[in-house]
Design a protein around this motif. Structure first.
Motif, short mmCIF file in Angstrom:
data_model
loop_
_atom_site.label_atom_id
_atom_site.label_comp_id
_atom_site.label_asym_id
_atom_site.label_seq_id
_atom_site.Cartn_x
_atom_site.Cartn_y
_atom_site.Cartn_z
N ARG A 1 0.82 -1.21 0.00
CA ARG A 1 0.00 0.00 0.00
C ARG A 1 0.86 1.27 0.00
O ARG A 1 0.69 2.14 -0.84
CB ARG A 1 -0.93 0.00 1.21
CG ARG A 1 -1.82 1.21 1.28
CD ARG A 1 -2.71 1.17 2.53
NE ARG A 1 -3.78 2.12 2.45
CZ ARG A 1 -3.69 3.39 2.82
NH1 ARG A 1 -2.55 3.85 3.30
NH2 ARG A 1 -4.72 4.21 2.71
N GLY A 2 1.78 1.37 0.93
CA GLY A 2 2.62 2.57 1.04
C GLY A 2 3.43 2.82 -0.21
O GLY A 2 3.51 3.96 -0.69
N GLN A 3 4.01 1.77 -0.77
CA GLN A 3 4.81 1.92 -1.98
C GLN A 3 3.95 2.34 -3.17
O GLN A 3 4.36 3.17 -3.98
CB GLN A 3 5.53 0.62 -2.32
CG GLN A 3 6.61 0.27 -1.33
CD GLN A 3 7.20 -1.11 -1.59
OE1 GLN A 3 6.58 -1.93 -2.26
NE2 GLN A 3 8.38 -1.35 -1.06
N ARG A 4 2.75 1.77 -3.28
CA ARG A 4 1.86 2.12 -4.39
C ARG A 4 1.41 3.58 -4.28
O ARG A 4 1.35 4.29 -5.27
CB ARG A 4 0.63 1.20 -4.42
CG ARG A 4 0.96 -0.26 -4.71
CD ARG A 4 1.71 -0.48 -5.99
NE ARG A 4 1.00 0.09 -7.13
CZ ARG A 4 1.57 0.47 -8.26
NH1 ARG A 4 2.87 0.33 -8.45
NH2 ARG A 4 0.87 0.98 -9.24
N ILE A 5 1.10 4.03 -3.06
CA ILE A 5 0.69 5.43 -2.87
C ILE A 5 1.85 6.36 -3.20
O ILE A 5 1.67 7.38 -3.88
CB ILE A 5 0.15 5.65 -1.45
CG1 ILE A 5 -1.20 4.92 -1.29
CG2 ILE A 5 0.00 7.15 -1.15
CD1 ILE A 5 -1.75 4.92 0.12
N GLU A 6 3.05 6.01 -2.75
CA GLU A 6 4.23 6.82 -3.07
C GLU A 6 4.46 6.88 -4.58
O GLU A 6 4.82 7.92 -5.13
CB GLU A 6 5.48 6.27 -2.37
CG GLU A 6 5.49 6.51 -0.89
CD GLU A 6 6.65 5.81 -0.19
OE1 GLU A 6 7.56 5.32 -0.89
OE2 GLU A 6 6.63 5.75 1.04
N HIS A 7 4.27 5.75 -5.25
CA HIS A 7 4.40 5.71 -6.71
C HIS A 7 3.44 6.71 -7.36
O HIS A 7 3.83 7.48 -8.24
CB HIS A 7 4.11 4.29 -7.22
CG HIS A 7 3.90 4.19 -8.69
ND1 HIS A 7 4.93 4.23 -9.59
CD2 HIS A 7 2.76 4.08 -9.42
CE1 HIS A 7 4.44 4.14 -10.83
NE2 HIS A 7 3.13 4.05 -10.74
N HIS A 8 2.19 6.70 -6.91
CA HIS A 8 1.20 7.64 -7.46
C HIS A 8 1.56 9.07 -7.11
O HIS A 8 1.38 9.98 -7.94
CB HIS A 8 -0.20 7.29 -6.98
CG HIS A 8 -0.75 6.05 -7.60
ND1 HIS A 8 -0.95 5.91 -8.95
CD2 HIS A 8 -1.12 4.86 -7.06
CE1 HIS A 8 -1.44 4.72 -9.21
NE2 HIS A 8 -1.55 4.06 -8.08
N GLU A 9 2.06 9.30 -5.91
CA GLU A 9 2.46 10.66 -5.52
C GLU A 9 3.57 11.17 -6.45
O GLU A 9 3.53 12.33 -6.89
CB GLU A 9 2.96 10.69 -4.07
CG GLU A 9 1.87 10.63 -3.05
CD GLU A 9 2.40 10.61 -1.63
OE1 GLU A 9 3.50 10.04 -1.39
OE2 GLU A 9 1.74 11.18 -0.76
N ARG A 10 4.56 10.31 -6.74
CA ARG A 10 5.65 10.72 -7.63
C ARG A 10 5.12 11.06 -9.02
O ARG A 10 5.52 12.05 -9.63
CB ARG A 10 6.71 9.63 -7.72
CG ARG A 10 7.60 9.52 -6.48
CD ARG A 10 8.79 8.61 -6.72
NE ARG A 10 8.43 7.26 -7.15
CZ ARG A 10 8.16 6.26 -6.33
NH1 ARG A 10 8.22 6.44 -5.01
NH2 ARG A 10 7.85 5.07 -6.78
N ARG A 11 4.22 10.23 -9.54
CA ARG A 11 3.66 10.49 -10.87
C ARG A 11 2.87 11.78 -10.90
O ARG A 11 2.97 12.56 -11.85
CB ARG A 11 2.76 9.33 -11.30
CG ARG A 11 3.54 8.07 -11.66
CD ARG A 11 2.66 7.02 -12.23
NE ARG A 11 2.18 7.47 -13.54
CZ ARG A 11 1.16 6.90 -14.18
NH1 ARG A 11 0.55 5.87 -13.66
NH2 ARG A 11 0.78 7.35 -15.35
#
Length: 175
Positions: free
Chosen positions: A146-156
């Protein structure tokens, strides 16, 4: 209200008549499909309309073909969500889609298994467990990371906002 489509994501603005006849790139087609995905996820398009427009965007050969597919899409309230909130919203949509894939695959394969078992009058080995587990692992990875996926979206999102700010600065410099 500003448009949902990031026209600056295209190699040239497809709304401009002087570039309408320029050949579209794969990146242009992906930009159009991404805008359609967001409109579908926000409920602006139903599945049929999304499929029709996506197919048209993927088969577009000229930049001018994108404008009629995208011009009527409206953006969500401007700056209503923070980057984090938008990333969480995208993660939830992504996770919901993965869960729905598990349910769809499970329902379809179990239905086939059940129908063939009844038709042949014998209960077969429950083979649907394999495709269910295969798709289920993808959903589980969404939940576990979850945390990694949210961070991925934040970066995009941050990268996209950065490009938008750069384009706005260039536009201001041109005026």
């Amino acid at each position: 209200m500003a448009g949902l489509v990031r026209w600056d994501g295209f190699s040239a603005d497809p709304r401009r008549t002087e570039v309408a006849g320029v050949r579209a790139s794969d990146g242009d087609r992906e930009t159009a499909v991404e805008a359609l995905r967001e409109a579908y996820a926000d409920g602006r398009l139903d599945r049929t309309e999304f499929d029709r427009r996506s197919q048209a965007a993927l088969s577009a050969t000229l930049l001018g073909e994108f404008a009629p597919l995208l011009q009527d899409l409206e953006a969500p309230a401007p700056a209503a969500l923070s980057v984090r909130d938008e990333a969480v919203r995208r993660y939830r949509r992504e996770t919901r889609d993965a869960r729905n894939a598990v349910l769809t695959v499970g329902t379809m394969t179990t239905g086939i298994w059940g129908a063939t078992s009844v038709f042949n009058g014998d209960v077969y080995f429950f083979w649907p467990i394999f495709p269910i587990l295969g798709v289920g692992v993808g959903w589980l990875m969404q939940v576990v990371n979850r945390g990694q996926r949210i961070e991925h979206h934040e970066r995009r999102i941050a990268r996209r906002l950065g490009r938008r700010r750069d384009a706005d600065r260039e536009d201001d410099g041109d005026a």
